[in-house]
Enzyme design. Structure first.
Site, PDB file in Angstrom:
ATOM      1  N   LYS A  73       2.347  -2.973   6.238  1.00  0.00           N
ATOM      2  CA  LYS A  73       2.711  -2.636   5.037  1.00  0.00           C
ATOM      3  C   LYS A  73       3.394  -2.562   4.960  1.00  0.00           C
ATOM      4  CE  LYS A  73      -1.694  -4.002   3.398  1.00  0.00           C
ATOM      5  NZ  LYS A  73      -2.167  -4.508   2.176  1.00  0.00           N
TER       6      LYS A  73
ATOM      7  N   SER B  91       0.776  -0.983   0.189  1.00  0.00           N
ATOM      8  CA  SER B  91      -0.144   0.150  -0.118  1.00  0.00           C
ATOM      9  C   SER B  91       1.112   1.281   0.263  1.00  0.00           C
ATOM     10  CB  SER B  91      -0.942  -0.126   1.559  1.00  0.00           C
ATOM     11  OG  SER B  91      -1.860   1.461   1.498  1.00  0.00           O
TER      12      SER B  91
ATOM     13  N   TYR C 120      -1.834  -1.215  10.374  1.00  0.00           N
ATOM     14  CA  TYR C 120      -2.140  -0.872   8.709  1.00  0.00           C
ATOM     15  C   TYR C 120      -0.984  -0.322   8.498  1.00  0.00           C
ATOM     16  CZ  TYR C 120      -3.728  -0.721   3.860  1.00  0.00           C
ATOM     17  OH  TYR C 120      -3.836  -1.173   2.644  1.00  0.00           O
TER      18      TYR C 120
END
Length: 271
Positions: A159, A142, A155
Site C-alpha cells: 500500500k 489505505s 499490506y
C-alpha cells in the site's frame, strides 16, 4: 471532473468500497464497468445496481485485476458497450496478517494486486488519455500506505507502493490533463476488515489496530468522499480526518511516532 456521462471502470467492485463507488457513479449519471475476481458476487452486485438505477449503464466483467489480460478485457468491454474510458478506479485489494512469516507467494500476491494492478492499468490507459488530453486515475491505497499496518508487512509495503505510484503519476502527467487521486481510508465496514474478527492471534490484532484507531465508516460514506475529490480534483482522499494528523506527526518526528506505534502495538497485545 464531472462524472456525468463519463465512462468508468471499477475493480474490486463485488462489494465494499468498490460497489459503493460504482453505485455513487451511476447515481451521478456515469456509465460503469465493474469487475471482481468473485464472478458470482460481482453479477449479484451488477444485477442490484441495474435494477435500482439503470441497466443500460452498468456491465460486469469478472477477472483478476492484476492481470493485463483482464485489464484489456475491461477496457474493450467499456469501449464496446459504453464508450472510451474516462476514469479508472484501481480498487481491488488483498490483505493478510503476515509479518516475517509471510512467504514469497504472499508477498507476490500483495504486490501484484495492491500495486502492479495499478501500474498495468495506467500503462494501458495513460497513452490514450494523453492523446485525448484528459483522463482520471483513482488508486485505492489505505491509511497503511501513509503510515503502516500493525501486524501486516505485506499490506503495509504494497500500500505504501500504491501511494508512491499515485504520486509519481500525478507529478509526471498531472500537467498534461491527467487527474490522479489516491484514497487512503482507515477502517471501512468491508469483508476484508471484518474477516479479521473471526480469527485468532495476529489477524485479530491487525483488525483491532484499525478499529481501535478511529470510526469504522460505511462504504457509501467513503464513496461520497471519492466523488467529492473527483469534482475538486483533490489528490489525497482522507475519509478519516485523523489520518492527516497522524501523518503530520510521523513526518515531524519519525522516532517519536515509531515509539508511539510500538506502545500502541503493545497495548493491542495485552488488551
Amino acid at each position: 471532473m464531472d462524472v456525468k456521462n463519463k465512462v468508468a471502470i471499477v475493480t474490486g467492485a463485488a462489494g465494499g468500497i468498490g460497489a459503493a463507488i460504482a453505485q455513487r457513479l451511476l447515481e451521478a449519471g456515469a456509465k460503469v464497468v465493474i469487475s471482481d475476481l468473485d464472478a458470482q458476487r460481482l453479477q449479484a452486485t451488477a444485477d442490484r445496481l441495474a435494477n435500482e438505477i439503470d441497466p443500460k449503464r452498468v456491465i460486469a466483467v469478472a477477472g483478476d485485476a492484476a492481470a493485463t489480460e483482464t485489464i484489456t478485457r475491461l477496457i474493450e468491454a467499456a469501449e464496446g458497450h459504453l464508450g472510451p474510458v474516462d476514469i479508472y478506479f484501481a480498487n481491488a485489494g488483498v490483505g493478510d496478517a503476515s509479518g516475517l512469516d509471510a512467504d514469497d507467494a504472499q508477498w507476490q500476491q500483495a504486490l501484484e494486486v495492491n500495486l502492479m494492478a495499478h501500474v498495468r492499468a495506467a500503462r494501458k490507459l495513460v497513452p490514450a488519455w494523453l492523446e485525448r488530453g484528459s483522463g482520471y486515475f483513482v488508486s485505492t491505497a489505505s491509511a497503511a500506505g501513509l503510515l503502516t499496518q500493525i501486524g501486516s508487512a505485506t499490506y503495509s509495503v504494497s500500500k505504501n507502493g500504491a501511494v508512491a505510484f499515485s504520486e509519481w503519476l500525478a507529478v509526471t502527467y498531472g500537467a498534461q490533463g491527467i487527474g490522479v487521486s489516491c484514497l487512503c481510508p482507515m477502517g471501512v465496514d468491508t469483508n476484508m476488515l471484518n474477516g479479521g474478527n473471526q480469527n485468532d492471534g495476529t489477524a485479530r490484532k491487525t483488525t483491532s489496530a484499525v478499529t481501535s484507531a478511529g470510526e469504522v465508516l460505511d462504504p457509501l460514506v467513503v464513496a461520497d468522499e471519492v466523488l467529492k475529490a473527483l469534482a475538486d480534483e483533490t489528490f489525497l482522499i482522507l475519509p478519516h480526518e485523523s489520518v492527516q494528523e497522524f501523518r503530520r506527526r510521523k513526518v515531524a518526528d519519525p522516532d517519536r511516532w515509531i515509539r508511539g506505534m510500538q506502545r500502541y502495538a503493545g497495548s493491542l497485545v495485552h488488551g
